[in-house]
Design an enzyme around this catalytic site. Structure first.
Site, mmCIF file in Angstrom:
data_model
loop_
_atom_site.group_PDB
_atom_site.id
_atom_site.type_symbol
_atom_site.label_atom_id
_atom_site.label_comp_id
_atom_site.label_asym_id
_atom_site.label_seq_id
_atom_site.Cartn_x
_atom_site.Cartn_y
_atom_site.Cartn_z
ATOM 1 N N SER A 12 11.589 -36.619 -10.244
ATOM 2 C CA SER A 12 12.294 -37.346 -11.295
ATOM 3 C C SER A 12 13.565 -36.614 -11.699
ATOM 4 O O SER A 12 14.610 -37.232 -11.922
ATOM 5 C CB SER A 12 11.391 -37.520 -12.523
ATOM 6 O OG SER A 12 10.311 -38.376 -12.244
ATOM 7 N N ARG A 35 15.960 -33.439 -20.319
ATOM 8 C CA ARG A 35 14.595 -33.766 -20.721
ATOM 9 C C ARG A 35 14.568 -35.115 -21.440
ATOM 10 O O ARG A 35 13.632 -35.908 -21.253
ATOM 11 C CB ARG A 35 14.040 -32.660 -21.621
ATOM 12 C CG ARG A 35 12.637 -32.869 -22.160
ATOM 13 C CD ARG A 35 11.552 -32.919 -21.116
ATOM 14 N NE ARG A 35 11.475 -31.748 -20.274
ATOM 15 C CZ ARG A 35 10.580 -31.611 -19.297
ATOM 16 N NH1 ARG A 35 9.692 -32.582 -19.058
ATOM 17 N NH2 ARG A 35 10.573 -30.538 -18.542
ATOM 18 N N HIS A 38 15.059 -37.759 -18.809
ATOM 19 C CA HIS A 38 13.803 -37.866 -18.060
ATOM 20 C C HIS A 38 12.760 -38.664 -18.841
ATOM 21 O O HIS A 38 12.044 -39.506 -18.277
ATOM 22 C CB HIS A 38 13.273 -36.459 -17.758
ATOM 23 C CG HIS A 38 11.922 -36.438 -17.136
ATOM 24 N ND1 HIS A 38 10.768 -36.254 -17.869
ATOM 25 C CD2 HIS A 38 11.531 -36.580 -15.847
ATOM 26 C CE1 HIS A 38 9.729 -36.283 -17.050
ATOM 27 N NE2 HIS A 38 10.156 -36.476 -15.825
#
Length: 200
Positions: A12, A35, A38
């Protein structure tokens, strides 16, 4: 904090780095932005987030030293899976304070948490703009001195305005420009400071 990274997560991250050019960002800024991307599968956060590398470094150092982590709602605390968090939104005394003062439950919880965590905590607002406004008011009066404020509340009423108010302070902070935000995004920011780059 080192941890085992699942191959799906690693893949990912490789995909998101093709979708959003984060290579030139400073390390803590990159960790937080990646983050959040994601977590949301939305590269638009790259231009929406307002970051400060020194503030993020201070927050990371505070967490590494075991500083208190205080959240406005339990969903933010639940999203931070490897670090204990304080959230008083459901406490009976919070309900009583909200009833007596007219504060929202989230704001009342922040006011009570401030009494227990005046210095050096990392404060994470991922839901209620009123909680962020209360936190700013407490900091303005000197009742709290945060190591970092992660201000990512969500909503059409007051969210963007409360984050703009945060950016006008001298508090070390992370915010975003738009009305979007939420518990998952706020927790992702904390996890980024705890975990760092999963591909490193």
């Amino acid at each position: 904090m080192k941890r085992t990274v699942h191959p799906i997560e690693a893949e990912s991250y490789r995909i998101l780095r093709r979708a959003a050019d984060t290579a030139a960002l400073p390390p803590h800024t990159r960790d937080v932005i990646e983050r959040i991307i994601h977590t949301t599968a939305d590269p638009g956060w790259l231009t929406d987030l307002v970051t400060d590398e020194a503030a993020l470094a201070a927050g990371r150092a505070a967490l590494a030293a075991g500083a208190p982590l205080v959240t406005d709602v339990s969903m933010v605390a639940a999203g931070v899976t490897t670090y204990p968090a304080t959230c008083l939104v459901a406490a009976p005394e919070t309900a009583a304070l909200a009833r007596d003062t007219g504060l929202t439950r989230s704001a009342a919880g922040i006011r009570l948490a401030a009494e227990e965590n005046p210095d050096g905590a990392v404060w994470v607002i991922g839901n209620a703009p009123t909680a962020l406004v209360e936190l700013i008011d407490l900091a303005t009066t000197g009742a709290i001195r945060p190591a970092l404020v992660i201000g990512l509340p969500v909503g059409y009423v007051g969210a963007a305005e409360s984050k703009a108010a945060l950016r006008e302070t001298a508090l070390p902070h992370l915010s975003n420009r738009s009305a979007r935000g939420g518990a998952a995004v706020a927790a992702a920011a904390v996890n980024a400071l705890l975990y760092g780059d999963p591909l490193a």
